[in-house]
Design an enzyme around this catalytic site. Structure first.
Site, PDB file in Angstrom:
ATOM      1  N   GLU A  20      45.696  45.631  34.072  1.00 39.89           N
ATOM      2  CA  GLU A  20      45.309  46.618  35.164  1.00 39.89           C
ATOM      3  C   GLU A  20      46.032  48.042  35.090  1.00 39.89           C
ATOM      4  OE1 GLU A  20      45.581  44.560  39.067  1.00 39.89           O
ATOM      5  OE2 GLU A  20      44.128  43.228  38.661  1.00 39.89           O
ATOM      6  N   GLU A  32      40.596  37.763  35.123  1.00 41.31           N
ATOM      7  CA  GLU A  32      41.154  37.345  36.508  1.00 41.31           C
ATOM      8  C   GLU A  32      40.003  37.006  37.293  1.00 41.31           C
ATOM      9  OE1 GLU A  32      44.654  39.435  37.923  1.00 41.31           O
ATOM     10  OE2 GLU A  32      45.246  39.610  35.962  1.00 41.31           O
TER      11      GLU A  32
HETATM   12  O1  AHR Z   1      46.754  37.570  39.763  1.00 37.61           O
HETATM   13  C1  AHR Z   1      47.674  38.334  40.587  1.00 37.61           C
HETATM   14  C2  AHR Z   1      47.583  39.619  40.103  1.00 37.61           C
HETATM   15  O2  AHR Z   1      46.300  40.204  40.561  1.00 37.61           O
HETATM   16  C3  AHR Z   1      47.889  39.787  38.981  1.00 37.61           C
HETATM   17  O3  AHR Z   1      49.279  39.937  38.501  1.00 37.61           O
HETATM   18  C4  AHR Z   1      47.372  41.430  38.746  1.00 37.61           C
HETATM   19  O4  AHR Z   1      46.753  41.503  37.376  1.00 37.61           O
HETATM   20  C5  AHR Z   1      46.244  41.362  39.739  1.00 37.61           C
HETATM   21  O5  AHR Z   1      46.296  42.418  40.506  1.00 37.61           O
END
Ligand code: AHR
Length: 500
Positions: free
Chosen positions: A172, A303
């Protein structure tokens, strides 16, 4: 409603990695959830909990991403090697400000992958790490010749190099990973990716580039454009995957909504938002097709999952939430989308594996419970390594409030070794749905296995120290009628059927 499965037209290979997981140094995800240390009274193998290991083996974890997430961009790998009592203690600035004692580091992660029999996905530190740190970490893990990092690894007890399957340059980077603009990230990506060396040419490390976290594809466009300047990125050896992050936040980021006591409206909002995954994939597919029409670079949704308010009384920085049949539906809808798009989506990691967000397993001291999502992973594992079969729903209805309507049925199917696996879910809160299956073939299929994940109460969850309410049970709601298969899907259920 009709479900058409083109059983004679197998399509793209469903990479098993689509059923991957993510575990970060966040709350009780690693510590307590996976790793309790060798001296713990909780039965463990080299510090890793046996109960959790056994459970995870049931769902055939194909790949595990670590150490973050946001944490990755502040993780300095050298802090997590060597004698444990000499490892640096520091503050986890990303998550809850708690002490990170670094007792779980590279060696422990690789051991965990070994015990799970899964591939390793290491997320590098671009935010606060140097290119030298990246190069040295890769050398430490995979170096073969005589070199300072290989020697250090051996000194720390590991003679043979490990296999690192995937390595990502940051996480991110448009947000917690450095608030970078895409052009700046693209240059850094080219720079850092250069130093992810392949010490074992037979097993090259696949390189992962940070992609977007919203529906806007500007990031993908700018990054690919910069990485493809003059020569395709894959020819430079720069890039194998680009990521997508998409969370289901039922209400909004300030007030996300409860994991268990949601109003009916948030049932639909959540499932509607799960469906947005397909739009995000398609928008990124368009950009990828422009640069990479041959499909050399894959999408990696590393994610995904539901993100709710934390359980009352728990540390807000730990992202600990319970899980209901709504999560099972989110998982089913999402994994059907991955199957449908398996020509471009080659990896996905649920956030997160244990005790964080839409976990498959929750722990409390010595106790462990499997969530409804766990059982959906167990149903869908049959798609791993199969070939997608074109699957269409005719006369599918929608349900839910205006603006948040949800297609009632979601489905996908695949074939492997002559066995067809169909997964379906019914998003209706109250109504059963009957589906007539057309296999587009003369062959008479026989159902060899059928299971269901459902609950009598949509807000129920599996709690510690009591019998699990929501599990994978035998499903009998089908019959052969007029030579065809008729399936009755109960409300709020996920069904898996295998036939040959
Ligand atoms: O999964 C939790 C968080 O969500 C991770 O650390 C980040 O990459 C995302 O914003």
């Amino acid at each position: 409603m009709k479900l058409i499965i083109e059983t004679t037209k197998p399509g793209s290979y469903i990479n098993p990695d689509i059923y991957g997981h993510f575990s970060e140094h966040l709350g009780r995800g690693i510590y307590e959830g996976l790793y309790v240390g060798e001296d713990s009274p909780i039965p463990n193998t080299d510090g890793i909990r046996n109960d959790v290991l056994e459970a995870l083996k049931e769902i055939q974890v194909p790949v595990l991403r670590w150490p973050g997430g946001c944490f990755a961009d502040e993780y300095h790998w050298m802090d997590g090697i060597g004698p444990k009592d000499q490892r640096k203690k520091l503050v986890n600035n990303s998550w809850g400000g708690v002490t990170e004692d670094n007792s779980f580091g590279t060696h422990e992660f690789m051991r965990l992958c070994e015990l799970l029999g899964c591939k390793s996905y290491v997320n590098g530190n671009l935010g606060t790490g140097t290119a030298k740190e990246t190069a040295e970490w890769v050398e430490y893990m995979t170096g073969t010749g005589e070199s300072p990092m290989t020697d250090l690894r051996k000194k720390n007890g590991r003679e043979k190099p490990w296999k690192v399957d995937y390595f990502a340059v940051g996480n991110e980077s448009w947000g917690c990973g450095g608030h970078m603009r895409p052009a700046y990230y693209a240059d850094l990506y080219r720079h850092y990716a250069t130093f992810i060396r392949n010490y074992d040419p037979e097993n090259p490390i696949k390189k992962i580039c940070v992609g977007p976290g919203t529906e806007d594809t500007k990031w993908t466009e700018v990054v690919l454009d910069a990485c493809y300047e003059d020569t395709p990125a894959f020819e430079h050896g720069f890039m194998d995957y680009i990521t997508i992050h998409h969370y289901v936040v039922p209400e909004n980021w300030q007030e996300k909504g409860s994991a268990t006591t949601y109003p009916d409206e948030l049932w639909y909002k959540a499932l509607h938002k799960a469906g947005i995954m397909e739009r995000i994939i398609n928008k990124n597919r368009v950009v990828l097709d422009k640069y990479d029409p041959e499909g050399k670079i894959a999408l990696c949704v590393d994610e995904w999952g539901g993100w709710y308010d934390v359980e009352p009384g728990t540390n807000p920085g730990f992202l600990y939430q319970q899980s209901t049949i709504r999560d099972a539906l989110i998982a089913g809808i999402t994994m059907d989308i991955f199957n449908r798009n398996s020509d471009r989506v080659k990896m996905a990691c649920i956030a997160q594996m244990v005790n964080v967000l839409q976990a498959v397993v929750l722990t409390e001291g010595p106790d462990m419970v499997k969530t409804p999502t766990f059982y959906v992973f167990r149903q869908y594992k049959h798609h791993q390594g199969a070939n997608y079969l074109p699957t269409m729903l005719v006369n599918n209805k929608t349900e839910g409030p205006e603006d948040w309507k949800v297609p009632v049925v979601s489905a996908s199917s695949s074939v492997k070794d002559g066995v067809v696996t169909v997964t379906m879910s019914n998003a209706s809160m109250t109504e059963e749905v009957t589906v007539d299956v057309d296999t587009c073939s003369e062959k008479e299929y026989e159902v060899i296995e059928a299971t269901i994940v459902t609950a009598s109460d949509i807000r129920a969850f599996n709690d510690f120290r009591e019998e699990e309410k929501i599990t994978e049970k035998r499903f009998e709601g089908f019959a052969m009628e007029d030579g065809g298969l008729k399936i009755t899907l109960p409300p709020h259920s996920v069904v898996m059927m295998r036939m040959k």
